[in-house]
Design a protein around this motif. Structure first.
Motif, mmCIF file in Angstrom:
data_model
loop_
_atom_site.group_PDB
_atom_site.id
_atom_site.type_symbol
_atom_site.label_atom_id
_atom_site.label_comp_id
_atom_site.label_asym_id
_atom_site.label_seq_id
_atom_site.Cartn_x
_atom_site.Cartn_y
_atom_site.Cartn_z
ATOM 1 N N ASN A 1 -32.526 -55.261 -2.147
ATOM 2 C CA ASN A 1 -33.548 -54.236 -1.756
ATOM 3 C C ASN A 1 -32.655 -53.304 -0.812
ATOM 4 O O ASN A 1 -33.178 -52.229 -0.546
ATOM 5 N N ALA A 2 -31.453 -53.551 -0.745
ATOM 6 C CA ALA A 2 -30.642 -52.771 0.363
ATOM 7 C C ALA A 2 -29.794 -51.873 -0.841
ATOM 8 O O ALA A 2 -28.945 -52.484 -1.637
ATOM 9 N N ASP A 3 -29.690 -50.606 -0.569
ATOM 10 C CA ASP A 3 -28.850 -49.845 -1.123
ATOM 11 C C ASP A 3 -27.247 -50.024 -0.545
ATOM 12 O O ASP A 3 -26.290 -50.104 -1.303
ATOM 13 N N PHE A 4 -27.116 -50.181 0.513
ATOM 14 C CA PHE A 4 -25.911 -50.253 1.169
ATOM 15 C C PHE A 4 -25.823 -51.099 2.768
ATOM 16 O O PHE A 4 -27.100 -50.692 3.306
ATOM 17 N N ILE A 5 -25.057 -51.873 2.961
ATOM 18 C CA ILE A 5 -24.995 -52.777 4.324
ATOM 19 C C ILE A 5 -23.780 -52.045 4.817
ATOM 20 O O ILE A 5 -22.705 -52.394 4.169
ATOM 21 N N ILE A 6 -23.821 -51.677 6.148
ATOM 22 C CA ILE A 6 -22.451 -51.067 6.714
ATOM 23 C C ILE A 6 -22.114 -52.033 8.087
ATOM 24 O O ILE A 6 -23.000 -52.276 8.861
ATOM 25 N N VAL A 7 -20.825 -52.673 7.919
ATOM 26 C CA VAL A 7 -20.374 -53.482 9.107
ATOM 27 C C VAL A 7 -18.969 -53.145 9.466
ATOM 28 O O VAL A 7 -18.351 -52.829 8.504
ATOM 29 N N GLY A 8 -18.791 -52.756 10.527
ATOM 30 C CA GLY A 8 -17.531 -52.050 11.156
ATOM 31 C C GLY A 8 -17.358 -50.737 10.900
ATOM 32 O O GLY A 8 -18.169 -49.770 10.833
ATOM 33 N N THR A 9 -16.298 -50.513 9.957
ATOM 34 C CA THR A 9 -15.717 -49.156 9.330
ATOM 35 C C THR A 9 -16.448 -48.814 8.189
ATOM 36 O O THR A 9 -15.910 -47.788 7.608
ATOM 37 N N GLY A 10 -17.473 -49.365 7.600
ATOM 38 C CA GLY A 10 -17.896 -49.157 6.348
ATOM 39 C C GLY A 10 -18.143 -47.723 5.847
ATOM 40 O O GLY A 10 -18.033 -47.280 4.801
ATOM 41 N N LEU A 11 -18.618 -46.804 6.876
ATOM 42 C CA LEU A 11 -18.907 -45.486 6.225
ATOM 43 C C LEU A 11 -17.265 -44.703 6.170
ATOM 44 O O LEU A 11 -17.139 -44.008 5.268
ATOM 45 N N LEU B 1 -18.423 -48.769 -2.584
ATOM 46 C CA LEU B 1 -17.268 -48.938 -1.809
ATOM 47 C C LEU B 1 -17.699 -49.433 -0.396
ATOM 48 O O LEU B 1 -16.865 -50.008 0.307
ATOM 49 N N MET B 2 -18.704 -48.894 0.081
ATOM 50 C CA MET B 2 -19.292 -49.402 1.635
ATOM 51 C C MET B 2 -19.443 -50.584 1.612
ATOM 52 O O MET B 2 -19.050 -51.320 2.677
ATOM 53 N N ASN B 3 -20.134 -51.174 0.651
ATOM 54 C CA ASN B 3 -20.565 -52.688 0.720
ATOM 55 C C ASN B 3 -19.233 -53.537 0.523
ATOM 56 O O ASN B 3 -19.091 -54.527 1.320
ATOM 57 N N GLY B 4 -18.157 -53.033 -0.204
ATOM 58 C CA GLY B 4 -17.139 -53.802 -0.459
ATOM 59 C C GLY B 4 -16.128 -53.841 0.914
ATOM 60 O O GLY B 4 -15.481 -54.701 1.181
ATOM 61 N N CYS B 5 -16.050 -52.583 1.559
ATOM 62 C CA CYS B 5 -15.567 -52.441 2.856
ATOM 63 C C CYS B 5 -16.144 -53.290 3.823
ATOM 64 O O CYS B 5 -15.692 -54.006 4.666
#
Length: 237
Positions: free
Chosen positions: A161-171, A41-45
């Motif tokens: 290699n990345a479990d998640f990437i957060i950009v903006g409001t991702g968390l 969900l965080m990646n999609g966000c």
């Protein structure tokens, strides 16, 4: 902004590592399935959030390339660290300075024990020339905070290699914040109006799941004008 992002990534990693450490210490089975769902969900966000930026814009990024929690060796060292340091898990989630110190200590402890995070090393090496400002760097735990161009962040979202990437409001995932700009307003209504299940189906899997999560207001498994109407009613109530 980077300070805010640093606290954000710490809260994610603290929650994950706390669960893993407690599980390891109690010899219970650890399942990361729920964490994986949240990461998706965080990646999609983040994919949606990146659409709010121009092609040449520089964005704040959080990257997490976690250790292999299926490894008995890693789980053993995590349990030993947890027991030896008498970690206060509640304080970790509430006190950024305390959690920073604990994660820093854990990073150093695992490094001394010879634990290597190859995924994190490969990730950083791959993007070393593209990272503009690096703030947080826990190489063994696998957590990084930095600034990079939008195009680089988009590539990172597809990096295994990345479990998640957060950009903006991702968390801080918010239902109804469909365009992931941190606000719930008429722009989200218009975004829902422009969506259909056909258009959603053409997106990446993580983005599809985020759109269903944020835009399917009546929980019927579809995204249509009914959802847009519900959101408009909420905004004018």
């Amino acid at each position: 902004m980077l300070k805010k992002f640093t606290c954000t990534v710490l809260s994610v990693i603290v929650a994950l590592l706390s669960a893993v450490c407690v599980t390891a210490a109690s010899k219970a089975d650890f399942s990361i399935e729920k964490a994986d769902e949240y990461f998706t969900l965080m990646n999609g966000c983040s994919r949606m959030s990146l659409k709010n930026y121009g092609s040449d814009d520089v964005v704040d990024v959080i990257a997490y390339c976690g250790l292999d929690f299926s490894s008995p060796k890693i789980m053993f060292y995590l349990s030993m660290f947890y027991i030896a340091n008498n970690i206060d898990t509640q304080k970790m989630t509430a006190d950024p300075e305390y959690s920073t110190q604990i994660i820093n200590n854990l990073n150093g402890y695992l490094l001394k024990k010879g634990i290597e995070n190859k995924r994190a090393s490969e990730f950083v090496e791959k993007y070393s020339g593209d990272i503009l400002v690096k703030k947080l760097n826990f190489s063994t735990v696998g957590a990084y905070t930095f600034r990079a161009k939008k195009s680089v962040a988009e590539k990172m979202l597809d990096d295994s290699n990345a479990d998640f990437i957060i950009v903006g409001t991702g968390l801080v995932l918010k239902e109804c914040d469909v365009n992931a700009d941190g606000k719930i307003d008429i722009k989200d209504v218009k975004t829902i109006q422009s969506l259909s299940m056909e258009s959603v189906g053409g997106n990446r899997e993580d983005e599809q799941k985020f759109l269903i999560y944020s835009a399917d207001l009546n929980s019927d498994g579809k995204i249509n004008i009914n959802d847009a109407t519900l959101l408009q009613q909420k905004l004018t109530a």
